[in-house]
Structures are given as C-alpha cells and as structure tokens.
Design an enzyme around this catalytic site. Structure first.
Site, mmCIF file in Angstrom:
data_model
loop_
_atom_site.group_PDB
_atom_site.id
_atom_site.type_symbol
_atom_site.label_atom_id
_atom_site.label_comp_id
_atom_site.label_asym_id
_atom_site.label_seq_id
_atom_site.Cartn_x
_atom_site.Cartn_y
_atom_site.Cartn_z
ATOM 1 N N ARG A 5 1.448 -6.557 -13.001
ATOM 2 C CA ARG A 5 2.591 -7.558 -12.468
ATOM 3 C C ARG A 5 1.517 -8.485 -12.228
ATOM 4 O O ARG A 5 2.100 -9.522 -11.278
ATOM 5 C CB ARG A 5 2.851 -6.981 -10.444
ATOM 6 C CG ARG A 5 3.945 -6.048 -10.589
ATOM 7 C CD ARG A 5 4.605 -5.856 -11.156
ATOM 8 N NE ARG A 5 4.871 -4.571 -10.385
ATOM 9 C CZ ARG A 5 5.356 -3.247 -10.997
ATOM 10 N NH1 ARG A 5 4.468 -3.031 -12.382
ATOM 11 N NH2 ARG A 5 6.305 -1.875 -10.853
ATOM 12 N N TYR B 244 4.652 9.710 -15.523
ATOM 13 C CA TYR B 244 5.554 9.792 -13.674
ATOM 14 C C TYR B 244 6.018 11.137 -12.840
ATOM 15 O O TYR B 244 6.969 11.853 -14.260
ATOM 16 C CB TYR B 244 6.814 8.644 -13.557
ATOM 17 C CG TYR B 244 6.785 8.830 -12.547
ATOM 18 C CD1 TYR B 244 6.215 7.737 -11.298
ATOM 19 C CD2 TYR B 244 8.217 9.138 -11.662
ATOM 20 C CE1 TYR B 244 6.700 7.275 -10.178
ATOM 21 C CE2 TYR B 244 8.763 8.646 -10.761
ATOM 22 C CZ TYR B 244 7.841 7.520 -10.189
ATOM 23 O OH TYR B 244 8.164 7.788 -8.535
ATOM 24 N N SER C 77 10.121 -3.869 -4.941
ATOM 25 C CA SER C 77 8.621 -4.018 -4.419
ATOM 26 C C SER C 77 8.258 -4.832 -3.727
ATOM 27 O O SER C 77 8.441 -6.530 -4.541
ATOM 28 C CB SER C 77 7.327 -3.235 -4.652
ATOM 29 O OG SER C 77 7.831 -2.190 -5.490
ATOM 30 N N GLU D 17 4.599 -8.710 -3.309
ATOM 31 C CA GLU D 17 4.601 -8.652 -5.098
ATOM 32 C C GLU D 17 5.493 -9.612 -5.391
ATOM 33 O O GLU D 17 5.613 -10.135 -6.703
ATOM 34 C CB GLU D 17 5.383 -7.202 -5.303
ATOM 35 C CG GLU D 17 4.880 -6.322 -7.135
ATOM 36 C CD GLU D 17 6.899 -7.144 -7.634
ATOM 37 O OE1 GLU D 17 6.214 -6.830 -8.394
ATOM 38 O OE2 GLU D 17 7.679 -7.579 -6.138
HETATM 39 N N1 EPU Z 1 6.355 7.063 -1.222
HETATM 40 C C1 EPU Z 1 6.561 7.180 -0.342
HETATM 41 N N2 EPU Z 1 7.158 6.782 0.655
HETATM 42 C C2 EPU Z 1 8.012 5.822 0.342
HETATM 43 C C3 EPU Z 1 7.845 5.300 -1.227
HETATM 44 C C4 EPU Z 1 6.926 5.500 -2.280
HETATM 45 O O1 EPU Z 1 5.864 8.241 0.793
HETATM 46 O O2 EPU Z 1 8.522 5.642 1.403
HETATM 47 C C5 EPU Z 1 5.453 7.894 -2.148
HETATM 48 C C6 EPU Z 1 5.723 8.392 -2.946
HETATM 49 O O3 EPU Z 1 6.447 9.984 -2.586
HETATM 50 C C7 EPU Z 1 5.180 8.703 -4.359
HETATM 51 C C8 EPU Z 1 4.230 7.058 -3.973
HETATM 52 O O4 EPU Z 1 4.341 6.555 -2.723
HETATM 53 O O5 EPU Z 1 4.568 9.515 -4.814
HETATM 54 C C9 EPU Z 1 5.246 6.063 -5.493
HETATM 55 O O6 EPU Z 1 6.017 5.590 -5.177
HETATM 56 P P1 EPU Z 1 7.098 5.140 -6.425
HETATM 57 O O7 EPU Z 1 6.974 6.035 -7.506
HETATM 58 O O8 EPU Z 1 8.657 5.093 -6.015
HETATM 59 O O9 EPU Z 1 6.750 4.134 -6.696
HETATM 60 P P2 EPU Z 1 5.860 2.186 -6.252
HETATM 61 O O10 EPU Z 1 4.463 2.736 -6.016
HETATM 62 O O11 EPU Z 1 6.764 2.473 -4.711
HETATM 63 C C10 EPU Z 1 6.287 1.417 -8.190
HETATM 64 C C11 EPU Z 1 6.452 0.369 -8.692
HETATM 65 C C12 EPU Z 1 8.030 0.005 -9.011
HETATM 66 C C13 EPU Z 1 8.208 1.334 -10.171
HETATM 67 C C14 EPU Z 1 7.777 2.318 -9.837
HETATM 68 C C15 EPU Z 1 7.750 3.362 -10.431
HETATM 69 C C16 EPU Z 1 4.453 -1.392 -7.682
HETATM 70 C C17 EPU Z 1 4.835 -2.513 -6.547
HETATM 71 N N3 EPU Z 1 6.190 -1.460 -7.452
HETATM 72 O O12 EPU Z 1 6.588 1.059 -6.726
HETATM 73 O O13 EPU Z 1 8.212 -1.260 -9.453
HETATM 74 O O14 EPU Z 1 9.117 1.312 -9.974
HETATM 75 O O15 EPU Z 1 6.448 2.218 -9.193
HETATM 76 O O16 EPU Z 1 6.972 3.294 -11.458
HETATM 77 O O17 EPU Z 1 3.972 -1.133 -8.363
HETATM 78 C C18 EPU Z 1 8.791 -3.511 -8.170
HETATM 79 O O18 EPU Z 1 7.956 -4.329 -9.359
HETATM 80 O O19 EPU Z 1 10.175 -4.036 -7.480
HETATM 81 C C19 EPU Z 1 9.247 -1.620 -8.125
HETATM 82 C C20 EPU Z 1 10.145 -1.575 -8.130
#
Ligand code: EPU
Length: 341
Positions: free
Chosen positions: A159, A190, A228, A324
């Site tokens: 990012r 993923y 995010s 972010e």
């Molecule tokens: N999780 C939870 N509770 C929540 C949210 C997430 O337990 O409320 C856990 C999920 O179960 C999973 C892990 O955290 O094990 C990661 O969650 P998720 O796959 O939803 O992705 P993220 O890490 O929260 C990142 C990016 C997203 C992108 C997704 C998918 C960042 C800051 N965010 O989110 O990007 O869509 O991975 O690759 O890196 C963005 O940049 O705005 C964005 C939405």
C-alpha cells in the site's frame, strides 16, 4: 467554503472546500494549476476519493482528475495497456476480462481511479498492482513537464509507492502503463479461493472475487467508507511468538525474514470492537477493519472512533495500528501518528 465534498469522497462526510475543479485534459490541468498558484491556495489532487478521510473542511482548491482514455497494444507475449489516470479501476478490470485479457481479476471491485491504484499500489487476494505495472506517467506541475517512470523506479511496497512521498502539490499521475501477460497464472492462494479447483476460467474467478468482496465490504454508494481504515501491521517474529502463546488463532502472513504481517481486522474483532459506534461512525459488522458512515457521521466522530480503536489495540496487543487511508487536513495531509495519539 462553497463546495460540498460529500459526493467527491466515498466516506460521504459533510465537509466542504473553497473550490472544486474538474480536470478532463492536460490543458485543464495546467490552467487550473496556474489559477490556484495565483490565488496562493492549498491544492489537493483527488481521484474518486475512495481512500481519503477529510478530517475537516479543505481550505483550498480540489482538482478532480477525470482524464480518460485507454490504448491497447498486442505484443507476442502480452498486452500493453496505457490507461489514463481518471479511468475507473473496476471498469478497467471488467473490460480486460471481457476482452480476454485475464490477469487483473483478483483486483476486481476495488473502488477508485487508475491513478489512485498506482499511488496506493492496491492489492487484494494475493495480487498487487505493481505486478502489472510497466510505467507511471506524471506531470511536474511546477515545470509543466511530463515524466515517465519505469515501474522499477516507483518504489512500490505494501500500500505504498514513491508517489505518496512526493510533494503533494507538485506531481500528478496522469496515466499508467500495464503489462498483462498472455500466459495466465490465476492466483488462488487466498483462503476462500483455494476450493476453486483448477482449471478455473478468468470470468469465474472474477465473479468469485466480486462475490467475496460484496459479502464482506460495504458498497460505498450505500454505506460511506474508505475500505480498510488501518494497514495490517508488521511485527517481529519474536512478537508473533509471544502473541501466539496467548492467541493461537491470530492470522498472520509471511513478510520478510524478520517480520510477519498480522490481520488488523482480527485484532479489532478480538478487542470486542466490531459494531462499536460513536455517533454515526461505526466499525463494520462484516469486516472490522472497515469503518463506516451510518448516514450522518462527522469527521470528528470517525476520528474519535479511529483513536479509540488505536488505543484499544495498543493496550491489548502492544501494536500501534497505522492508517491505510490518507487523513486530509485543512491544507494538506496530516501526520497520522499525531492525529491518533
Ligand atoms: N478477520 C477477522 N475479523 C474481521 C476481519 C478480518 O477475524 O472482522 C480475519 C479474517 O477471518 C482473516 C483475516 O482477518 O483471517 C484477514 O481478513 P481479510 O481476508 O478479510 O482481509 P484483510 O487482511 O482484513 C486485506 C486488505 C484488503 C483486501 C483483503 C483481501 C489491507 C489493509 N487490507 O484485508 O484491502 O481486500 O486483504 O486481500 O491490507 C483495502 O485496502 O481497502 C482493502 C479492502
């Protein structure tokens, strides 16, 4: 403060600016820049406003980058695309899939413009913008000069890119060059994609990504948000061992030899903050990393909620979350550490 900014940013907060100018050509850009210089006003370049939190009214002029255009060149092993910065990112992804140029599907439905995709090095489901970038076209507003930077000079990281660190009132991204290899290698690493057994077709992967996003992430047209709110933080492997002894379910991902990335959404949910609300600013029920505007949120409410989350995570996990999204003040970007302290 004549212009309401609600429809120019996806958080849809009731903030204002002195002036908003739509830029549809390089001539518009140069004219608008000179006008702002004469008025000695702060300047903000904005795409679709999908990664910005206006923390207060903006005391200057906002240039909405709406440069359009797409050229496709077919090479023996790849398609080379030159896309203007004001094109919508998701429409580009959709178009490439329809045209049989597979590759960008994991980046489907990410809100925002093509220029912002480069600035932000957008990423999702194991894929990042930088993997497809050949070059970024910039204009140095002060000198009126175009500059083409090869991807290798763009300092792309999680990012992050060089463009986030350049003088924000001087350089503007006007287009990007993409390389989409004809040999398609779907990225199914993923978790929720691994059940998709190969051979998978691009359109099916695109549809699955869209379905996953629609289930977790709020549509900004229905519920204001900027994706995010915080980055997934990097911690040392030593810190990780300590945390895993207390929280064996903590999701983490490899990053470097010394560091791993942990899931900020998981940390926030564990702190019991899912659904937490201050005024009309709330932690999204389906994805705790996303803060939403339930209808009439103010910047103060969103900031109060972000500070509360920051403090709770620091207290419980000894991790300092970094935003972010870009926190925008009255005359330019704010220092996140100062805002959240
Ligand atoms: N999780 C939870 N509770 C929540 C949210 C997430 O337990 O409320 C856990 C999920 O179960 C999973 C892990 O955290 O094990 C990661 O969650 P998720 O796959 O939803 O992705 P993220 O890490 O929260 C990142 C990016 C997203 C992108 C997704 C998918 C960042 C800051 N965010 O989110 O990007 O869509 O991975 O690759 O890196 C963005 O940049 O705005 C964005 C939405």
């Amino acid at each position: 403060m004549n212009h309401c900014l609600r429809r120019y940013h996806t958080f849809a907060l009731p903030v204002r600016a002195r002036q908003v100018i739509t830029v549809e050509s390089l001539e518009d850009l140069s004219r608008a820049y000179q006008q702002v210089q004469r008025a000695k006003q702060p300047l903000l370049l904005l795409g679709e406003g999908s990664n910005t939190l206006f923390c207060e009214d903006f005391q200057g002029t906002i240039l909405l980058i709406r440069l359009k255009g797409l050229q496709v060149e077919e090479r023996a092993e790849a398609w080379h695309l030159r896309v203007a910065a004001g094109e919508n990112w998701h429409q580009l992804v959709d178009y490439t899939i329809q045209q049989g140029m597979a590759g960008l599907e994991n980046l489907a439905l990410i809100p925002g413009s093509v220029g912002a995709a480069a600035l932000q090095n957008i990423g999702a489901y194991g894929v990042e913008f930088k993997q497809f970038c050949r070059y970024v076209d910039l204009i140095d507003l002060q000198q009126g000069q175009p500059v083409r930077l090869p991807a290798s000079a763009c300092q792309f990281a999680y990012r992050d890119s060089l463009f986030k660190h350049l003088e924000h009132q001087r350089w503007v991204i006007v287009g990007v060059g993409l390389n989409i290899p004809k040999a398609w290698h779907p990225c199914l690493t993923y978790g929720e994609l691994t059940p998709l057994s190969t051979p998978v077709v691009p359109q099916a992967l695109f549809n699955t990504i869209c379905a996953i996003r629609r289930a977790k992430l709020p549509d900004p047209l229905l519920l204001g948000n900027a994706g995010s709110f915080f980055k997934n933080p990097l911690i040392t492997k030593h810190q990780l061992q300590d945390l895993l002894s207390r929280y064996p379910d903590l999701p983490y991902y490899p990053h470097s030899q010394r560091q791993v990335k942990v899931a900020a959404g998981w940390l926030i949910e564990q702190s019991g903050l899912k659904g937490c609300r201050i005024g009309d600013a709330a932690v999204h029920q389906q994805q705790a990393l996303v803060l939403v505007n339930l209808g009439h949120a103010t910047p103060q409410q969103v900031l109060a909620l972000a500070k509360h989350i920051h403090q709770q995570i620091k207290q419980q996990f000894a991790i300092s979350l970094e935003p972010e999204i870009c926190l925008m003040g009255a005359t330019g970007p704010l220092n996140p550490a100062e805002v959240l302290a």
